[in-house]
Design an enzyme around this catalytic site. Sequence first.
Site, PDB file in Angstrom:
ATOM      1  CG  ASP A  24     -32.867   4.205  70.519  1.00  0.00           C
ATOM      2  OD1 ASP A  24     -34.052   4.584  70.398  1.00  0.00           O
ATOM      3  OD2 ASP A  24     -32.529   3.311  71.317  1.00  0.00           O
ATOM      4  CE  LYS A 129     -35.587   2.240  71.793  1.00  0.00           C
ATOM      5  NZ  LYS A 129     -34.453   1.824  72.626  1.00  0.00           N
ATOM      6  CB  CYS A 162     -31.870  -0.132  70.565  1.00  0.00           C
ATOM      7  SG  CYS A 162     -31.437   0.249  72.275  1.00  0.00           S
ATOM      8  CD  GLN A 202     -32.728 -20.888  62.236  1.00  0.00           C
ATOM      9  OE1 GLN A 202     -33.496 -21.796  62.557  1.00  0.00           O
ATOM     10  NE2 GLN A 202     -32.156 -20.082  63.104  1.00  0.00           N
TER      11      GLN A 202
HETATM   12  N1  TIU Z   1     -29.955   2.356  71.267  1.00  0.00           N
HETATM   13  C1  TIU Z   1     -29.125   1.430  71.731  1.00  0.00           C
HETATM   14  O1  TIU Z   1     -28.697   0.530  71.006  1.00  0.00           O
HETATM   15  N2  TIU Z   1     -28.731   1.542  73.054  1.00  0.00           N
HETATM   16  C2  TIU Z   1     -27.562   1.049  73.545  1.00  0.00           C
HETATM   17  O2  TIU Z   1     -27.289   1.174  74.735  1.00  0.00           O
HETATM   18  N3  TIU Z   1     -26.708   0.457  72.642  1.00  0.00           N
HETATM   19  C3  TIU Z   1     -25.449   0.035  72.858  1.00  0.00           C
HETATM   20  O3  TIU Z   1     -24.896  -0.594  71.948  1.00  0.00           O
HETATM   21  N4  TIU Z   1     -24.839   0.310  73.989  1.00  0.00           N
END
Ligand code: TIU
Length: 221
Positions: A24, A129, A162, A202
Site C-alpha cells: 500500500d 485488496k 495493513c 516468543q
Molecule cells: N494500508 C493501511 O495501513 N491502511 C490504513 O488504513 N492504515 C492506517 O493506518 N490507517
Amino acid sequence: MTGIRALPYAFPLRRNELALIVIDMQRDFVEPGGFGESLGNDVSRLFAIVPAVKRLIEGCRAAGVPVIHTQECHQPDLSDLPAAKRHRGNPRLRIGDAGPMGRILIAGEPGTAILDDLAPLPGELVIEKPGKGAFYATSLGEELKRRRLTQLIFAGVTTEVCVQTTMREANDRGHECLLAEDATESYFPEFKAATLAMIRAQGAIVGWTASVDAILEALDA
Ligand code: TIU
C-alpha cells in the site's frame, strides 16, 4: 544455507522461494490530501521511508526476487466496501468521497495509485485488496502457491495496520515472514516499535525483522 541477519535470530533464507511484498505505498496514505491525512494523521513520517523502500525494491529486482505490490482500494460502486468500514470513525473524507486526489481509495483514482517512484514494473503482480490484510478477498494466496513462494519479505505502510495484518494472515498460511524495519512506517512511532517487538517475540511468533542493509547484503552474497 545463507541466512539474513535478523531478529530474533537469522532468517533461514531459501532464495528460490522468496518474494518481496510492498504493501500500500499509495498516494492516499503518503501524500497530503489523501485518506491518511483525512483520518487526522501527519503523513510526512510515511513519505520519509520512500528511498528505503525504493532501494529494497531495486535490490530485490536485481537479485531476481519477485516483487509483488498491493493497493487498498474499492470498486467505484462501493460494492466491496462494507458499511462498517465506510462509516468507521469521523473522518473529514470517507472512502468513496471526492478529495483533492480524486475519490478516496477508489480503484483507478489518482490518489489510489502507487507512488511514481515505487511504481510496479510491467509483469509485476499488483493485488487490489478491499481489506487491511492482502489475503482477504484477493487471489494473493493462490498466486503465491502457484509460484511456490513460501518466504515473504514485507515493506510498506502502515506497520501495525495493513502490514501486520497481512503478515499474520501469511504466517497462518505457512509462510515465513520477514519485515524490513526501515522500509515500513506508522503514523504512530510507538505503534511501529510495538509491532516490530511483538512480531519477533516468543521465538518469531509472527516472523522476523531485519534492516534493508542486512536483506540486501544477504541477497548480494
Ligand atoms: N494500508 C493501511 O495501513 N491502511 C490504513 O488504513 N492504515 C492506517 O493506518 N490507517
